[in-house]
Design an enzyme around this catalytic site. Structure first.
Site, PDB file in Angstrom:
ATOM      1  N   ARG A  62       0.898  -1.173  -0.057  1.00  0.00           N
ATOM      2  CA  ARG A  62       0.079   0.092  -0.048  1.00  0.00           C
ATOM      3  C   ARG A  62       0.747   1.294   0.029  1.00  0.00           C
ATOM      4  NH1 ARG A  62      -3.404  -1.569   4.845  1.00  0.00           N
ATOM      5  NH2 ARG A  62      -2.339  -3.756   5.021  1.00  0.00           N
ATOM      6  N   GLU A  99       1.633  -6.571  13.152  1.00  0.00           N
ATOM      7  CA  GLU A  99       0.476  -6.460  14.304  1.00  0.00           C
ATOM      8  C   GLU A  99       0.106  -7.859  14.259  1.00  0.00           C
ATOM      9  OE1 GLU A  99      -2.861  -3.777  13.417  1.00  0.00           O
ATOM     10  OE2 GLU A  99      -3.849  -4.302  15.123  1.00  0.00           O
TER      11      GLU A  99
END
Ligand code: PRP
Ligand code: ADE
Length: 179
Positions: A62, A99
């Site tokens: 991204r 994460e």
């Protein structure tokens, strides 16, 4: 200070993706909107320009969307920071924790030198694992990090604090409190 509520409203939240408990901040809804994509890139470029970068490093995947646009705006070259085994030439790489997983980032070993002041770009910072690995990679290559700029900040996960502790100036546009 710029009010980014207009851009914030274009980010969609999807609960429990890719794992239970993760609130996924989805920027595909923002980039689907022509005004949103252009305005995000314009504002990230404006926030980053004072750090006088000489190159833009965008993080796969991204970070490529915003990084290429910001490099275009600032008239700078672009360095893709890629996941492992994607780059064809000789690379330097580093492992890092996400994460929600573990991964590896690489850059070509001949694209950075001591005169480079690299601007790191990604869509989002959460734990800062990806961005910290990128800072380490750039410094391993002998270049300087001028700043890092993210469209979205999840401050409760500590990433921006972690980067600033490494003496990296950090700019973010949209803040989502909570996890
Ligand atoms: O601050 P962190 O905890 O490291 O997380 C942030 C990173 O996670 C996401 O990328 P992801 O690895 O999911 O890859 P993608 O861009 O290819 O979807 C996001 O685009 C950042 O690169
Ligand atoms: N909560 C989250 N939403 C979107 N992208 C992410 N990358 C890491 N954490 C994320």
């Amino acid at each position: 200070m710029q009010d980014n509520a207009d851009l914030l409203a274009l980010v969609r939240t999807i609960p429990d993706f890719p794992k239970p408990g993760i609130q996924f901040r989805d920027i595909t809804t923002l980039i689907h909107n022509g005004w949103g994509l252009r305005t995000a890139i314009d504002r990230m470029a404006t926030a980053s320009a004072p750090y006088q970068p000489t190159l833009v490093a965008g993080i796969e995947a991204r970070g490529f969307i915003f990084g290429a646009g910001i490099a275009h705006q600032l008239g700078l070259g672009f360095v893709p920071v890629r996941k492992s085994k994607k780059l064809p030439g000789a690379v330097i790489g580093i492992d890092y924790e996400l994460e929600y997983g573990v991964d590896r980032l690489e850059i070509h070993n001949d694209v950075l030198g001591p005169d480079d002041r690299v601007l790191i770009i990604d869509d989002l910072i959460a734990t800062g694992g990806t961005a910290t690995a990128t800072v380490n990679l750039i410094r391993m290559a002998g270049a300087k990090v001028s700043a890092a700029c993210f469209l979205v900040d999840l401050p409760d996960l500590g990433g921006t604090d972690r980067l600033r502790a490494q003496e990296v100036p950090v700019e973010t546009l949209l803040v989502f409190e909570g996890h």
